[in-house]
Motif scaffolding. Structure first.
Motif, mmCIF file in Angstrom:
data_model
loop_
_atom_site.group_PDB
_atom_site.id
_atom_site.type_symbol
_atom_site.label_atom_id
_atom_site.label_comp_id
_atom_site.label_asym_id
_atom_site.label_seq_id
_atom_site.Cartn_x
_atom_site.Cartn_y
_atom_site.Cartn_z
ATOM 1 N N ARG A 161 19.955 9.981 15.027
ATOM 2 C CA ARG A 161 20.272 8.810 16.155
ATOM 3 C C ARG A 161 18.958 8.069 16.306
ATOM 4 N NH1 ARG A 161 19.751 8.922 21.183
ATOM 5 N NH2 ARG A 161 20.004 11.051 21.504
ATOM 6 N N GLU A 162 17.954 8.711 16.420
ATOM 7 C CA GLU A 162 16.533 8.013 16.799
ATOM 8 C C GLU A 162 16.018 7.379 15.596
ATOM 9 O OE1 GLU A 162 14.180 11.239 18.179
ATOM 10 O OE2 GLU A 162 14.744 11.178 20.122
ATOM 11 N N LYS A 163 16.387 7.825 14.237
ATOM 12 C CA LYS A 163 15.864 7.124 13.010
ATOM 13 C C LYS A 163 16.788 5.905 12.992
ATOM 14 C CE LYS A 163 15.373 8.031 8.032
ATOM 15 N NZ LYS A 163 15.996 6.747 7.531
ATOM 16 N N LEU A 164 18.114 6.190 12.985
ATOM 17 C CA LEU A 164 18.930 4.940 12.944
ATOM 18 C C LEU A 164 18.681 3.713 14.026
ATOM 19 C CD1 LEU A 164 22.535 6.572 12.806
ATOM 20 C CD2 LEU A 164 21.294 5.408 10.768
ATOM 21 N N GLU A 165 18.298 4.270 15.425
ATOM 22 C CA GLU A 165 17.647 2.982 16.255
ATOM 23 C C GLU A 165 16.411 2.359 15.683
ATOM 24 O OE1 GLU A 165 17.320 5.272 19.982
ATOM 25 O OE2 GLU A 165 19.609 5.371 20.084
ATOM 26 N N ASN A 166 15.576 3.219 15.183
ATOM 27 C CA ASN A 166 14.404 2.783 14.458
ATOM 28 C C ASN A 166 14.609 1.782 13.532
ATOM 29 O OD1 ASN A 166 12.841 4.105 16.614
ATOM 30 N ND2 ASN A 166 12.444 5.626 15.051
ATOM 31 N N ASP A 167 15.559 2.001 12.622
ATOM 32 C CA ASP A 167 15.946 1.178 11.472
ATOM 33 C C ASP A 167 16.430 -0.023 11.852
ATOM 34 O OD1 ASP A 167 15.074 3.220 9.581
ATOM 35 O OD2 ASP A 167 16.975 3.988 9.311
ATOM 36 N N VAL A 168 17.550 0.099 13.115
ATOM 37 C CA VAL A 168 17.930 -1.037 13.546
ATOM 38 C C VAL A 168 16.845 -2.128 14.037
ATOM 39 C CG1 VAL A 168 19.434 -1.991 15.222
ATOM 40 C CG2 VAL A 168 20.308 -0.125 14.027
ATOM 41 N N GLN A 169 15.959 -1.349 14.690
ATOM 42 C CA GLN A 169 14.813 -2.424 15.335
ATOM 43 C C GLN A 169 13.968 -3.000 14.171
ATOM 44 O OE1 GLN A 169 12.640 0.322 18.095
ATOM 45 N NE2 GLN A 169 14.380 0.281 19.675
ATOM 46 N N ALA A 170 13.670 -2.163 13.085
ATOM 47 C CA ALA A 170 12.911 -2.572 11.837
ATOM 48 C C ALA A 170 13.924 -3.814 11.336
ATOM 49 C CB ALA A 170 12.608 -1.551 11.103
ATOM 50 N N VAL A 171 15.057 -3.957 11.148
ATOM 51 C CA VAL A 171 15.852 -4.974 10.500
ATOM 52 C C VAL A 171 15.945 -6.171 11.319
ATOM 53 C CG1 VAL A 171 18.263 -5.427 9.749
ATOM 54 C CG2 VAL A 171 17.114 -3.448 9.181
ATOM 55 N N GLN A 172 16.152 -5.897 12.823
ATOM 56 C CA GLN A 172 16.162 -6.903 13.818
ATOM 57 C C GLN A 172 14.763 -7.414 13.688
ATOM 58 O OE1 GLN A 172 16.945 -5.835 17.692
ATOM 59 N NE2 GLN A 172 17.143 -7.855 18.485
ATOM 60 N N LYS A 173 13.573 -7.052 13.707
ATOM 61 C CA LYS A 173 12.185 -7.615 13.738
ATOM 62 C C LYS A 173 12.031 -8.387 12.409
ATOM 63 C CE LYS A 173 7.365 -6.631 13.837
ATOM 64 N NZ LYS A 173 6.372 -5.531 14.035
ATOM 65 N N ALA A 174 12.681 -7.687 11.209
ATOM 66 C CA ALA A 174 12.545 -8.704 10.251
ATOM 67 C C ALA A 174 13.225 -9.752 10.009
ATOM 68 C CB ALA A 174 13.018 -7.842 8.840
ATOM 69 N N ILE A 175 14.298 -9.847 10.644
ATOM 70 C CA ILE A 175 15.154 -11.076 10.741
ATOM 71 C C ILE A 175 14.564 -11.898 11.683
ATOM 72 C CG2 ILE A 175 17.229 -12.114 11.517
ATOM 73 C CD1 ILE A 175 18.926 -9.328 10.696
ATOM 74 N N GLU A 176 14.007 -11.628 12.898
ATOM 75 C CA GLU A 176 13.218 -12.666 13.583
ATOM 76 C C GLU A 176 12.140 -13.209 13.006
ATOM 77 O OE1 GLU A 176 12.634 -10.129 17.172
ATOM 78 O OE2 GLU A 176 14.485 -10.341 17.702
ATOM 79 N N GLU A 177 11.270 -12.431 12.164
ATOM 80 C CA GLU A 177 10.054 -13.211 11.558
ATOM 81 C C GLU A 177 10.672 -13.746 10.224
ATOM 82 O OE1 GLU A 177 7.561 -9.366 10.921
ATOM 83 O OE2 GLU A 177 7.210 -9.470 13.078
ATOM 84 N N GLY A 178 11.772 -13.786 9.869
ATOM 85 C CA GLY A 178 12.174 -14.621 8.563
ATOM 86 C C GLY A 178 11.843 -13.889 7.342
ATOM 87 N N VAL A 179 11.421 -12.586 7.432
ATOM 88 C CA VAL A 179 11.167 -11.978 6.251
ATOM 89 C C VAL A 179 12.452 -12.047 5.094
ATOM 90 C CG1 VAL A 179 10.759 -9.471 5.242
ATOM 91 C CG2 VAL A 179 9.380 -10.459 7.415
ATOM 92 N N LEU A 180 13.801 -11.784 5.687
ATOM 93 C CA LEU A 180 14.730 -11.646 4.932
ATOM 94 C C LEU A 180 14.932 -12.908 4.091
ATOM 95 C CD1 LEU A 180 17.043 -9.341 6.895
ATOM 96 C CD2 LEU A 180 15.830 -8.652 5.011
ATOM 97 N N ALA A 181 14.558 -13.968 4.861
ATOM 98 C CA ALA A 181 14.963 -15.400 4.284
ATOM 99 C C ALA A 181 13.785 -15.734 3.077
ATOM 100 C CB ALA A 181 14.831 -16.396 5.372
ATOM 101 N N LYS A 182 12.757 -14.980 3.153
ATOM 102 C CA LYS A 182 11.726 -15.229 2.203
ATOM 103 C C LYS A 182 12.187 -14.324 0.968
ATOM 104 C CE LYS A 182 7.898 -15.793 5.130
ATOM 105 N NZ LYS A 182 6.857 -15.123 5.928
ATOM 106 N N LEU A 183 12.842 -13.062 1.012
ATOM 107 C CA LEU A 183 13.251 -12.277 0.039
ATOM 108 C C LEU A 183 14.493 -12.583 -0.745
ATOM 109 C CD1 LEU A 183 12.714 -8.695 1.558
ATOM 110 C CD2 LEU A 183 11.280 -9.711 0.036
ATOM 111 N N SER A 184 15.397 -13.463 -0.176
ATOM 112 C CA SER A 184 16.656 -13.867 -0.741
ATOM 113 C C SER A 184 16.343 -15.204 -1.305
ATOM 114 C CB SER A 184 17.637 -14.061 0.239
ATOM 115 O OG SER A 184 17.334 -15.114 1.093
ATOM 116 N N PRO A 185 17.239 -15.204 -2.618
ATOM 117 C CA PRO A 185 16.818 -16.607 -3.344
ATOM 118 C C PRO A 185 17.352 -17.713 -2.815
ATOM 119 C CG PRO A 185 18.544 -15.251 -4.546
ATOM 120 C CD PRO A 185 18.051 -14.367 -3.302
#
Length: 118
Positions: A92-116
Motif C-alpha cells: 500500500r505504501e509503495k502504491l501511494e508513493n507511485d501515485v505521488q510520483a505520477v502526480q508530481k510528474a503531471i504537475e511538472e509537465g514531464v509527461l507532456a514532454k515525453l508524449s509526441p
C-alpha cells in the motif's frame, strides 16, 4: 445510519442463525415421525408442524438478511476480517508513493514532454 457490525458480532450471528435453522428442522423431523392415530394428537402435531415450518422459514430469512448485511459491510464498511500483514502495508505504501510520483510528474509537465506532439 447505524454503525457497521464487527466481525465478531457477525460471526456470533452466523452461529445463532445456523443453530436456529438446525433446531427448527430437527423439531419438524421429530414431530413428523410421531405415530399416534388420535384426532387430538394429529391436530396438535399439525399445529406444531405449522409453527415449526413458519419458524424455519423465518430462520432462513434471517440468514438471507445476514448475507445482505455482510455484503454491505464488506462493500461499504470497513470490516477488517483478515487484517493487514506487513506485506500488505508495504504494498500500500509503495502504491501511494507511485501515485505521488505520477502526480508530481503531471504537475511538472514531464509527461507532456515525453508524449509526441499532436
Amino acid at each position: 445510519m447505524e454503525s457497521q457490525p464487527s466481525a465478531k458480532a457477525l460471526h456470533n450471528r452466523i452461529n445463532a442463525d445456523i443453530s436456529q435453522l438446525l433446531q427448527r428442522f430437527e423439531n419438524i423431523m421429530a414431530t413428523a415421525t410421531v405415530d399416534n392415530p388420535s384426532y387430538t394428537s394429529t391436530a396438535v402435531e399439525t399445529y406444531q408442524l405449522d409453527v415449526e415450518s413458519t419458524a424455519l422459514i423465518r430462520a432462513a430469512e434471517d440468514i438471507l438478511a445476514l448475507t445482505r448485511t455482510m455484503k454491505e459491510t464488506w462493500l461499504f464498511g470497513k470490516l477488517d476480517t483478515l487484517g493487514e500483514d506487513e506485506h500488505d502495508v508495504e504494498r500500500r505504501e509503495k502504491l501511494e508513493n507511485d501515485v505521488q510520483a505520477v502526480q508530481k510528474a503531471i504537475e511538472e509537465g514531464v509527461l507532456a514532454k515525453l508524449s509526441p506532439a499532436q
